[in-house]
Design an enzyme around this catalytic site. Structure first.
Site, PDB file in Angstrom:
ATOM      1  N   LYS A  90       0.753  -1.265   0.153  1.00 27.48           N
ATOM      2  CA  LYS A  90      -0.051  -0.073  -0.275  1.00 27.48           C
ATOM      3  C   LYS A  90       0.934   1.324  -0.045  1.00 27.48           C
ATOM      4  CE  LYS A  90      -4.342  -1.893   1.168  1.00 27.48           C
ATOM      5  NZ  LYS A  90      -5.566  -1.505   1.793  1.00 27.48           N
ATOM      6  N   LYS A 139      -5.570 -10.122  -5.619  1.00 25.88           N
ATOM      7  CA  LYS A 139      -6.735 -10.393  -5.065  1.00 25.88           C
ATOM      8  C   LYS A 139      -7.819  -9.345  -5.202  1.00 25.88           C
ATOM      9  CE  LYS A 139      -6.617  -7.603  -0.751  1.00 25.88           C
ATOM     10  NZ  LYS A 139      -7.412  -7.405   0.316  1.00 25.88           N
ATOM     11  N   LYS A 168     -11.399  -3.920  -2.638  1.00 22.96           N
ATOM     12  CA  LYS A 168     -12.355  -2.464  -2.527  1.00 22.96           C
ATOM     13  C   LYS A 168     -11.638  -1.396  -3.198  1.00 22.96           C
ATOM     14  CE  LYS A 168     -13.973  -2.892   2.082  1.00 22.96           C
ATOM     15  NZ  LYS A 168     -13.040  -3.030   3.026  1.00 22.96           N
TER      16      LYS A 168
HETATM   17  P1  ATP Z   1      -8.582  -3.004   0.573  1.00 21.61           P
HETATM   18  O1  ATP Z   1      -8.630  -3.551  -0.926  1.00 21.61           O
HETATM   19  O2  ATP Z   1      -8.915  -1.571   0.550  1.00 21.61           O
HETATM   20  O3  ATP Z   1      -7.284  -3.453   1.282  1.00 21.61           O
HETATM   21  P2  ATP Z   1     -10.024  -5.100   1.605  1.00 21.61           P
HETATM   22  O4  ATP Z   1     -11.023  -5.355   0.164  1.00 21.61           O
HETATM   23  O5  ATP Z   1      -9.195  -5.961   1.952  1.00 21.61           O
HETATM   24  O6  ATP Z   1      -9.777  -3.555   1.410  1.00 21.61           O
HETATM   25  P3  ATP Z   1     -10.803  -4.967   4.378  1.00 21.61           P
HETATM   26  O7  ATP Z   1     -11.900  -4.305   5.125  1.00 21.61           O
HETATM   27  O8  ATP Z   1      -9.443  -4.703   4.491  1.00 21.61           O
HETATM   28  O9  ATP Z   1     -11.120  -4.838   2.699  1.00 21.61           O
HETATM   29  O10 ATP Z   1     -11.015  -6.635   4.422  1.00 21.61           O
HETATM   30  C1  ATP Z   1     -12.156  -7.113   5.448  1.00 21.61           C
HETATM   31  C2  ATP Z   1     -12.265  -8.840   5.221  1.00 21.61           C
HETATM   32  O11 ATP Z   1     -12.202  -9.177   4.094  1.00 21.61           O
HETATM   33  C3  ATP Z   1     -10.717  -9.333   5.816  1.00 21.61           C
HETATM   34  O12 ATP Z   1     -10.982 -10.455   6.590  1.00 21.61           O
HETATM   35  C4  ATP Z   1     -10.047  -9.671   4.601  1.00 21.61           C
HETATM   36  O13 ATP Z   1      -9.135 -10.653   4.687  1.00 21.61           O
HETATM   37  C5  ATP Z   1     -11.314 -10.195   3.629  1.00 21.61           C
HETATM   38  N1  ATP Z   1     -10.958  -9.924   2.353  1.00 21.61           N
HETATM   39  C6  ATP Z   1     -10.547  -8.937   1.696  1.00 21.61           C
HETATM   40  N2  ATP Z   1     -10.358  -9.279   0.367  1.00 21.61           N
HETATM   41  C7  ATP Z   1     -10.674 -10.570   0.369  1.00 21.61           C
HETATM   42  C8  ATP Z   1     -10.560 -11.312  -1.125  1.00 21.61           C
HETATM   43  N3  ATP Z   1     -10.260 -10.826  -2.231  1.00 21.61           N
HETATM   44  N4  ATP Z   1     -11.094 -12.812  -0.789  1.00 21.61           N
HETATM   45  C9  ATP Z   1     -11.163 -12.908   0.335  1.00 21.61           C
HETATM   46  N5  ATP Z   1     -11.268 -12.472   1.461  1.00 21.61           N
HETATM   47  C10 ATP Z   1     -10.906 -10.882   1.594  1.00 21.61           C
END
Ligand code: ATP
Ligand code: LTN
Length: 327
Positions: free
Chosen positions: A111, A192, A195
């Site tokens: 990041k 992955k 968001k």
């Molecule tokens: P960002 O992309 O901004 O880092 P994020 O999508 O990872 O955000 P978080 O709020 O950080 O979102 O994550 C919430 C939960 O979702 C965490 O437990 C994280 O491990 C899970 N998670 C995030 N992305 C994935 C994914 N692609 N597949 C499975 N689990 C996920």
């Protein structure tokens, strides 16, 4: 009963990756554990936020928790910043964490890469996460694969503290599914789903319309063959679509491969659109009703009271042990 804690940041729109990797499991876990589910709004501020948007997104995540089936009678649902003990314990743990170990965090490296003016908060983010977990003496933390390293740091900090000051924190276990803990981006199935990825074609969000879902799935990157087979290494795109299909429909990947044998990618994609749209529609309807009802704020207020009562006990113990309470 086992204690569980997890959280989701209210930044951007929650994706089906967040749902399948984490939130869906929260609902299952509330049947058998004593769960605390948080909206990690302090974590959001590790990158700059628009205050009015952050407020709305925080309520959106809370309403989503309820819309997917979290029951406030079973689960303590709260906003991180409503429980000031998180920030206070985070400071104390920062003084126990080493500069080097935080520098090794992959999420921080990813990041911060290529960015100017990276906040100190982005660097210390995993320590706040450790505080979130340790305050509640959580036995287990359901998360996606990307959080594994942060959980290891949490365990190290808990053990370091316990070694110096005697048994204080429960050392938590990560709960990472064998399957679905890493949903991949639709536009690039080697990374992955996220968001915060720049392209909306990376992800399906929990609030996408049927048209958006259709267009994103139909455009999803696959490969030059035309054989439906589960092989994450050589066929990451199709394998990701099969994973998403399986998690939404409950059919196993083997059953899906059998059912779609000899058919083209287009057929699989069209069928997946139906599955995702029909799964999200009732969640979206409940979400809309909850956001209009005003019930969410009351639930969060009660959740924060319950959470605070637990968090305060741990923090008091920590402060006494660290010589911060004078009597
Ligand atoms: P960002 O992309 O901004 O880092 P994020 O999508 O990872 O955000 P978080 O709020 O950080 O979102 O994550 C919430 C939960 O979702 C965490 O437990 C994280 O491990 C899970 N998670 C995030 N992305 C994935 C994914 N692609 N597949 C499975 N689990 C996920
Ligand atoms: N860092 C997590 C969100 C998060 C979290 C937590 C997860 C904040 N505090 C405590 C589990 C337990 C992420 O998913 N990026």
């Amino acid at each position: 009963m086992k204690r569980v804690l997890s959280g989701v940041q209210p930044t951007g729109d929650v994706t089906i990756g967040n749902y399948l990797g984490a939130i869906k499991r929260f609902v299952e876990l509330q049947e058998t554990t004593e769960p605390f589910f948080m909206i990690a709004n302090l974590h959001s501020w590790t990158v700059s936020q628009e205050p009015a948007v952050l407020r709305e997104k925080t309520l959106d995540v809370a309403a989503l928790y309820l819309a997917v089936g979290l029951d406030p009678k079973r689960s303590t649902i709260f906003v991180q910043s409503d429980v000031p003990e998180h920030s206070e314990l985070a400071w104390l743990l920062q003084c126990m964490a080493y500069f080097g170990e935080l520098g090794r965090m992959v999420q921080f490296k990813e990041k911060s890469e290529g960015k100017q003016n990276v906040s100190v908060g982005l660097y210390t983010y995993p320590v706040l996460q450790a505080a979130d977990i340790l305050l509640y003496q959580a036995d287990a933390v359901p998360v996606g694969e990307d959080q594994k390293q942060h959980l290891e740091l949490t365990r190290d900090l808990a053990e370091r503290f316990n070694k110096r000051f005697g048994d204080t924190f429960k050392v938590p276990e990560p709960l990472i599914s064998e399957f679905g803990a890493r949903i991949m981006g639709l536009d690039d199935p080697t990374k992955k789903m996220s968001k915060s990825a720049p392209s909306p074609y990376n992800r399906i969000t929990m609030s996408d319309t049927p048209d958006e879902i259709r267009s994103k799935i139909m455009k999803a990157v696959t490969d030059a063959e035309n054989e439906i087979r589960y092989d994450p290494e050589n066929k990451p795109g199709i394998s990701n679509l099969l994973t998403i299909y399986s998690l939404f429909s409950g059919e196993s990947v083997e059953q899906l491969v059998e059912r779609f044998r000899g058919q083209g990618y287009g057929t699989l994609k069209k069928s997946l659109v139906e599955v995702v749209v029909s799964h999200l529609a009732p969640i979206q309807e409940r979400h809309r009703q909850l956001r209009q009802s005003g019930a969410v704020l009351d639930i969060l207020k009660q959740g924060a009271e319950r959470a605070r009562a637990e968090a305060a006990k741990t923090l008091q113990d920590v402060k006494e042990k660290m010589g911060l309470v004078l009597r």
